[in-house]
Design a protein around this motif. Sequence first.
Motif, short mmCIF file in Angstrom:
data_model
loop_
_atom_site.label_atom_id
_atom_site.label_comp_id
_atom_site.label_asym_id
_atom_site.label_seq_id
_atom_site.Cartn_x
_atom_site.Cartn_y
_atom_site.Cartn_z
N ASP A 23 0.87 -1.32 -0.07
CA ASP A 23 -0.01 -0.18 -0.06
C ASP A 23 0.69 1.27 -0.03
N ALA A 28 -3.94 2.12 -3.08
CA ALA A 28 -4.80 1.55 -3.86
C ALA A 28 -5.70 2.46 -4.85
N ARG A 29 -5.59 3.84 -4.47
CA ARG A 29 -6.51 4.59 -5.40
C ARG A 29 -5.78 4.74 -6.63
N LEU A 31 -4.74 2.02 -8.50
CA LEU A 31 -4.90 0.74 -9.17
C LEU A 31 -5.96 0.67 -10.19
N LYS A 32 -6.52 1.88 -10.46
CA LYS A 32 -7.71 1.78 -11.50
C LYS A 32 -7.24 1.47 -12.91
N ALA A 33 -5.96 1.72 -13.44
CA ALA A 33 -5.65 1.18 -14.70
C ALA A 33 -5.75 -0.06 -15.12
N THR A 34 -5.89 -0.22 -16.56
CA THR A 34 -6.06 -1.75 -17.03
C THR A 34 -5.06 -2.10 -17.70
N THR A 35 -3.94 -1.29 -17.75
CA THR A 35 -2.64 -1.64 -18.45
C THR A 35 -1.50 -1.81 -17.27
N ARG A 36 -0.47 -2.22 -17.64
CA ARG A 36 0.85 -2.39 -16.73
C ARG A 36 1.75 -1.20 -16.76
N PHE A 39 2.86 3.25 -13.81
CA PHE A 39 2.76 3.35 -12.37
C PHE A 39 3.71 4.05 -11.87
N ARG A 85 -1.12 -7.08 -4.84
CA ARG A 85 -0.85 -6.19 -6.18
C ARG A 85 0.19 -6.21 -6.74
N GLU A 86 0.23 -6.83 -8.12
CA GLU A 86 1.50 -6.68 -8.96
C GLU A 86 1.80 -5.19 -9.21
N HIS A 87 0.96 -4.34 -9.22
CA HIS A 87 1.28 -2.86 -9.60
C HIS A 87 2.35 -2.43 -8.71
N VAL B 41 -9.88 -5.31 -10.26
CA VAL B 41 -8.58 -4.83 -10.12
C VAL B 41 -7.33 -5.58 -10.72
N PRO B 44 -7.56 -7.38 -15.24
CA PRO B 44 -7.57 -6.79 -16.55
C PRO B 44 -6.18 -7.09 -17.48
N GLN B 45 -4.94 -6.70 -16.78
CA GLN B 45 -3.90 -6.92 -17.31
C GLN B 45 -3.64 -8.49 -17.82
N ASN B 70 -13.84 -1.95 -6.29
CA ASN B 70 -13.78 -0.67 -6.78
C ASN B 70 -15.20 -0.21 -7.19
N MET B 84 -12.70 5.95 -14.30
CA MET B 84 -11.54 4.73 -14.35
C MET B 84 -12.22 3.47 -13.66
N GLN B 88 -12.88 -0.02 -15.63
CA GLN B 88 -12.51 -1.39 -14.88
C GLN B 88 -13.41 -2.36 -14.76
N THR B 152 -0.98 -10.58 -10.70
CA THR B 152 -1.61 -10.51 -12.04
C THR B 152 -0.79 -11.58 -13.01
N LEU B 416 -9.95 -0.98 1.79
CA LEU B 416 -8.73 -0.31 1.17
C LEU B 416 -8.92 1.16 0.53
N GLY B 417 -10.08 1.70 0.69
CA GLY B 417 -10.26 3.11 0.01
C GLY B 417 -10.23 3.40 -1.25
N MET B 418 -10.60 2.21 -2.06
CA MET B 418 -10.20 2.30 -3.66
C MET B 418 -11.60 3.22 -4.36
#
Lengths: 204, 471
Positions: A23, A28-29, A31-36, A39, A85-87, B41, B44-45, B70, B84, B88, B152, B416-418
């Motif tokens: 974190d 977390a806020r 983590l909304k992208a859908t690509t890698r 970041f 999260r892999e992010h 979350v 997608p990737q 989310n 966003m 997702q 992921t 987690l406040g997403m």
Amino acid sequence: MPLPLQKIKSRFVPLNIENIDTDQIIPARFLKATTREGFGKNLFRDWRYINDDENQPRSEFVLNQPVFSGEILVAGKNFGCGSSREHAAWSLLDYGFRVVVSSFFADIFRNNALNNGVLPVQVTEAFLEKIFAQGPETELLVDLENQSIRILNGEDTSGKEENTETFDINPYKKTCLLNGYDDIDYLLSLKPEIEIFEKQRGGN
Amino acid sequence: MDKQPGMQKTLFEKIWDKHVVKTIEDGPSVFYIDKHFIHEVTSPQAFAGLKKRGIPVFRPAQVVATADHNVPTLNQHLPIREEMSRKQVDALISNCAEQGIELYGLGHPFQGIVHVIGPELGITQPGMTIVCGDSHTSTHGAFGSIAFGIGTSEVEMVLATQCLLQSKPKLMRITVDGTLQKGVVSKDIVLYILSKISASGATGYAVEFAGSAIRSLSMEARMTICNMSIEMGGRCGLIAPDSTTFEYIKGRKFAPAGVIWDQKKTEWEQLFTDPDAIFDKEYHFIAEDIQPMITYGTNPGMGIGVNEFIPTQDQVHASDKSGLTKSLTYMGLKEGAPIKGQSIDYVFIGSCTNSRIEDLRMVASFVKGRKKAENVEVWVVPGSKQVEAQAIKEGIDKIFEAAGFQLRQPGCSACLGMNEDKIPAGKYCISTSNRNFEGRQGAGARTLLASPLTAAAAAITGKVSDIRELL
């Protein structure tokens, strides 16, 4: 496909904090992208900026101190604990880190890092302290083939064992990382065996 | 240390051995996964990766999807406002439709937090291997399964091949014997264990929870314990299935039925640790020693009994020594000070740790006829649509309304406040969730983890209180 990694010789960024959870690495806020990609700009976001404002960096934080640079992050023990999260690995890589050195890594982070061509190097507490005691000009040499990490602090260190430590890595993962192979290709090649396994056990 | 056939095995080893497709020399095992849960979350990737390789999902019938991390917890019937987040969730919908994966998305009567719906639908069963791109997948281990969170890239591997490369973890057993005091519940057990072994005490281990205090717990209470095994760093947490487990599963939507039920139950009854099986590490705790617990710091291992004092540098667990000052500065708390009486701004009752119907019942039975303190805002976020429906059926919604609690719609919410459910900077939130990391519930938010009962007590008094004095 992860980027291959053989040797990294670089200065390091010291982050002498224990239990750095994912974190903190990427909140977390973000983590909304859908690509890698992309970041890196949010790496350690809440430690880097006041009130989330990119115009107000926290000057005391290491990433905001130009004196520190390099492809190696050195952090306190239990790095990467918490969320899967892999992010977190993506953000470190995107920012420019290829190696993270710590005295202890959380399991899921370790796998995520390896799957993305980021090498977790686990060293002893004493060696970690030694790295933290170095100045910002000191370079580290991480050699994956020989599984060693060396402190290059300007002295003639060729014969000095105390400036070098070896680290463990699963031999399979080492081969993958040296060559940039990925697990999915390997698993896909086993599909016939997986299908036989499924037939033999008769489903769950 | 591979064991020979006929040797005494642990519960973990019995399940592990049945799922190894092959072992790479000097390397990990190819490990077969029975059930794969996915959410919006961390998937997608992975789907994008498959597309890039031009391959389909290998076993779509073994994948179950929901939207939870989310999603808004108010007005779920309306389109998601934030772009966003909406994208997702939309990506999950189209990926599942393309690949033939069952999706319990927003508006579906089965939607909810992934670790709440798996068990409640009877999808989670003993002896299975279960993964999800979420660290709290360990929850499902309460049924005697090997369940763990993955990244992921690993989600992509499982979608592509139903397998993962895994090295066998070391084995730990934590035994808790005895009887819990009144007002002490399973969340207190796990926070107590964490306070003793630290937030990295089980890293590298699969953890089996055993002992009479664990055996006496309901399935939902057991889930709370396994859920937080990741907070000790454990690869997974598991509890041997027994009659409590079988009774919970029987009759659920996707549970086996008829002859198959009998067969399965016979198989499941073999899932226990043999008497002479060996663990790499063992801990024993006494249930009577456990107080209602609360955390004061910024990792879940930094917990104390509600009547205890925040530790000083000399008293704190070795693993938290260097971080104590930083933690307490963030939390606005002082070394050596009491935690009881600390004023609270928010109460969050929810998350995959404590949002099930028993949690809501526990809170409601205490709150009935009482009103929340003026200074506190209280959010109750049920774990699933089914939990929400059951709470309404039992009139729990009315009890909460009368108490001034806000009953929201299912999702991960302020854990987690997403989504929009964030605790403002500097505010104190007593939370039934699993992580008190800096900024976890919102940038600058200060989280105190506790049981649903201790959270309910704080909601009524407006401060950290000892539930035992109020029962």
